[in-house]
Enzyme design. Structure first.
Site, short mmCIF file in Angstrom:
data_model
loop_
_atom_site.label_atom_id
_atom_site.label_comp_id
_atom_site.label_asym_id
_atom_site.label_seq_id
_atom_site.Cartn_x
_atom_site.Cartn_y
_atom_site.Cartn_z
N GLU A 43 0.87 -1.18 0.00
CA GLU A 43 0.00 0.00 0.00
C GLU A 43 0.90 1.22 0.00
O GLU A 43 1.75 1.38 0.88
CB GLU A 43 -0.94 0.04 1.22
CG GLU A 43 -1.90 1.23 1.12
CD GLU A 43 -2.81 1.43 2.34
OE1 GLU A 43 -3.68 2.30 2.27
OE2 GLU A 43 -2.62 0.73 3.36
N GLU A 68 4.94 4.74 3.74
CA GLU A 68 4.44 6.04 4.20
C GLU A 68 5.60 7.04 4.20
O GLU A 68 6.71 6.73 4.59
CB GLU A 68 3.84 5.88 5.62
CG GLU A 68 3.49 7.16 6.33
CD GLU A 68 2.58 8.10 5.54
OE1 GLU A 68 1.56 7.66 4.99
OE2 GLU A 68 2.92 9.30 5.45
N ASP A 97 9.43 8.17 0.40
CA ASP A 97 8.63 8.83 -0.62
C ASP A 97 8.49 7.86 -1.79
O ASP A 97 9.49 7.39 -2.34
CB ASP A 97 9.32 10.12 -1.07
CG ASP A 97 8.42 10.96 -1.95
OD1 ASP A 97 7.60 10.38 -2.70
OD2 ASP A 97 8.53 12.19 -1.89
N ASP A 119 -3.23 11.67 -1.77
CA ASP A 119 -3.30 13.14 -1.77
C ASP A 119 -3.71 13.63 -3.17
O ASP A 119 -3.14 13.18 -4.16
CB ASP A 119 -1.94 13.73 -1.38
CG ASP A 119 -1.58 13.40 0.07
OD1 ASP A 119 -2.48 12.96 0.81
OD2 ASP A 119 -0.41 13.57 0.46
N TYR A 196 -9.55 6.85 6.22
CA TYR A 196 -10.19 7.93 5.48
C TYR A 196 -11.54 7.49 4.91
O TYR A 196 -12.48 8.27 4.84
CB TYR A 196 -9.26 8.44 4.36
CG TYR A 196 -8.34 9.54 4.83
CD1 TYR A 196 -7.42 9.31 5.83
CD2 TYR A 196 -8.40 10.82 4.28
CE1 TYR A 196 -6.58 10.31 6.28
CE2 TYR A 196 -7.57 11.83 4.72
CZ TYR A 196 -6.65 11.57 5.72
OH TYR A 196 -5.82 12.57 6.16
N1 SAM Z 1 -4.34 5.40 2.96
C1 SAM Z 1 -4.77 5.99 4.21
C2 SAM Z 1 -6.27 5.96 4.32
O1 SAM Z 1 -6.93 5.73 3.30
O2 SAM Z 1 -6.79 6.14 5.44
C3 SAM Z 1 -4.21 7.41 4.38
C4 SAM Z 1 -4.70 8.43 3.39
S1 SAM Z 1 -3.88 10.00 3.57
C5 SAM Z 1 -4.97 11.11 2.81
C6 SAM Z 1 -2.56 9.88 2.37
C7 SAM Z 1 -1.29 9.34 2.96
O3 SAM Z 1 -0.35 9.14 1.91
C8 SAM Z 1 -0.62 10.29 3.94
O4 SAM Z 1 -0.30 9.61 5.12
C9 SAM Z 1 0.62 10.78 3.20
O5 SAM Z 1 1.68 11.11 4.06
C10 SAM Z 1 0.92 9.59 2.33
N2 SAM Z 1 1.67 9.94 1.11
C11 SAM Z 1 1.38 10.95 0.25
N3 SAM Z 1 2.27 10.99 -0.76
C12 SAM Z 1 3.14 9.98 -0.53
C13 SAM Z 1 4.29 9.52 -1.21
N4 SAM Z 1 4.73 10.12 -2.33
N5 SAM Z 1 4.96 8.46 -0.71
C14 SAM Z 1 4.52 7.84 0.43
N6 SAM Z 1 3.44 8.25 1.12
C15 SAM Z 1 2.75 9.30 0.65
#
Ligand code: SAM
Length: 214
Positions: A43, A68, A97, A119, A196
């Site tokens: 994920e 994450e 990242d 995001d 979410y």
């Molecule tokens: N997937 C979870 C949910 O559905 O409850 C969290 C959703 S949250 C809006 C998006 C998550 O993706 C955040 O924790 C953010 O830090 C992470 N994220 C965003 N861009 C990312 C990237 N390029 N690499 C790793 N994680 C990322």
């Protein structure tokens, strides 16, 4: 989601056995990390990890890697896993990242990729940062097995429409999609809700889902 300034989070993460601290060194060797050759599902942007932890508990014959970007978020997932009576052995976390995802998995090493409530990056000039952009699909293309697929859920209609439009130009195939997952008998079967997803569906937002493959 970004929880700021969680004191000591980097130190706590460094001491946690569920975290793979040098993911680049495991490239092509994830079966050694898990001690078996089971399929690997990941994920990207797992947040606090509810979804991937539940999947790991349900499917002991699949290995799961949650990725994450932020320590301040990852630490929440670790707290939850540590609090479980029997934490799943088939689960690992990586703080990274996803831009660099090809550095941590070899060609065809991954069997499935989940993207949940990624995001939205609403500005046009940031479109390439969206985890469903052709740029990211090109990265997934490298690490995913030929028969593997990507599953994406969101309540953001603009991001979902954008994601649908990325499939063909990226050379992928749209296997299935719905604009209202929770009322789609087929696609909702066995659905595991993310943090979410729970939050937004309780506010009345329909959840969209697509599944793509090459
Ligand atoms: N997937 C979870 C949910 O559905 O409850 C969290 C959703 S949250 C809006 C998006 C998550 O993706 C955040 O924790 C953010 O830090 C992470 N994220 C965003 N861009 C990312 C990237 N390029 N690499 C790793 N994680 C990322």
């Amino acid at each position: 989601m970004r929880l700021r300034n969680v004191k000591g989070s980097r130190e706590t993460i460094a001491a946690n056995d569920y975290v793979v601290h040098t993911p680049e060194e495991q490239k092509g060797k994830w079966s050694e990390v898990f001690g078996n050759k089971n399929p690997i599902h990941i994920e990207v942007g797992m947040g606090k990890g509810k979804f991937i932890t539940e999947l790991a508990r349900q499917n002991p014959d699949i290995n799961y890697v949650g990725i994450e970007k932020y320590s301040s978020v990852l630490i929440r997932a670790l707290e939850k896993t540590d609090a479980l009576e029997t934490p799943p052995e088939n689960l690992r976390f990586v703080r990274m990242d996803a831009e660099n995802i090809c550095n941590m998995f070899a060609e065809h090493e991954v069997d499935r990729i989940y993207l949940n409530f990624s995001d939205p990056w609403p500005k046009d000039r940031h479109a390439k940062r969206r985890l469903t952009s052709t740029t990211y699909l090109g990265r997934y293309d490298k690490i995913l097995k030929p028969e593997g697929h990507v599953e994406f859920k969101t309540d953001n209609k603009d991001l979902f429409q954008f994601s649908l439009e990325q499939v063909e130009p990226a050379g992928w195939h749209l296997d299935a999609f719905t604009w209202d997952l929770h009322h789609d008998e087929t696609l909702n079967q066995g659905n595991v809700m993310t943090e979410y997803e729970q939050k937004f569906s309780s506010m009345g937002n329909p959840i969209c889902k697509l599944i793509v493959s090459r």
